[in-house]
Design a protein around this motif. Structure first.
Motif, PDB file in Angstrom:
ATOM      1  N   GLU A  84       0.847  -1.177   0.000  1.00 50.40           N
ATOM      2  CA  GLU A  84       0.000   0.000   0.000  1.00 50.40           C
ATOM      3  C   GLU A  84       0.899   1.249   0.000  1.00 50.40           C
ATOM      4  O   GLU A  84       1.785   1.380   0.814  1.00 50.40           O
ATOM      5  CB  GLU A  84      -0.898   0.010   1.229  1.00 50.40           C
ATOM      6  N   ILE A  85       0.630   2.138  -0.929  1.00 45.42           N
ATOM      7  CA  ILE A  85       1.444   3.364  -1.049  1.00 45.42           C
ATOM      8  C   ILE A  85       0.641   4.539  -0.540  1.00 45.42           C
ATOM      9  O   ILE A  85      -0.512   4.733  -0.908  1.00 45.42           O
ATOM     10  CB  ILE A  85       1.851   3.603  -2.520  1.00 45.42           C
ATOM     11  N   ASP A  86       1.286   5.364   0.332  1.00 44.01           N
ATOM     12  CA  ASP A  86       0.616   6.544   0.884  1.00 44.01           C
ATOM     13  C   ASP A  86       0.705   7.719  -0.045  1.00 44.01           C
ATOM     14  O   ASP A  86       1.564   7.988  -0.759  1.00 44.01           O
ATOM     15  CB  ASP A  86       1.225   6.934   2.241  1.00 44.01           C
TER      16      ASP A  86
END
Length: 86
Positions: A84-86
């Motif tokens: 998951e990329i912020d």
């Protein structure tokens, strides 16, 4: 005059078929239900025949089902781990 006779004949055939189906359809349905019930009864009776037999002590019984096709392979695909990329 021919057209009128044809129309009257078609109307007569329509209502005759309607009355015949109203009388015949429940009988056909009951016949189909009775046959289906007999088949289920036979299948259940065969099942009970196998399960009601007393097993001898120390005897192992194996029932094998019929294979209708090849078994699917357990390899589904490649596993990809997503982050998951912020």
């Amino acid at each position: 005059m021919v057209v009128l006779k044809t129309i009257l004949f078609l109307i007569l055939v329509y209502y005759a078929a309607k009355l015949l189906l109203k009388w015949l359809a429940p009988r056909l349905f009951n016949y189909a239900m009775k046959k289906t019930q007999e088949r289920f009864g036979q299948d259940f009776g065969q099942y009970q025949h196998y399960t009601n037999e007393p097993a001898e002590e120390g005897k192992t019984t194996v029932f094998k089902g019929t294979s209708k096709g090849s078994k699917p392979s357990k390899k589904v695909g490649e596993y990809i781990d997503f982050e998951e990329i912020d």
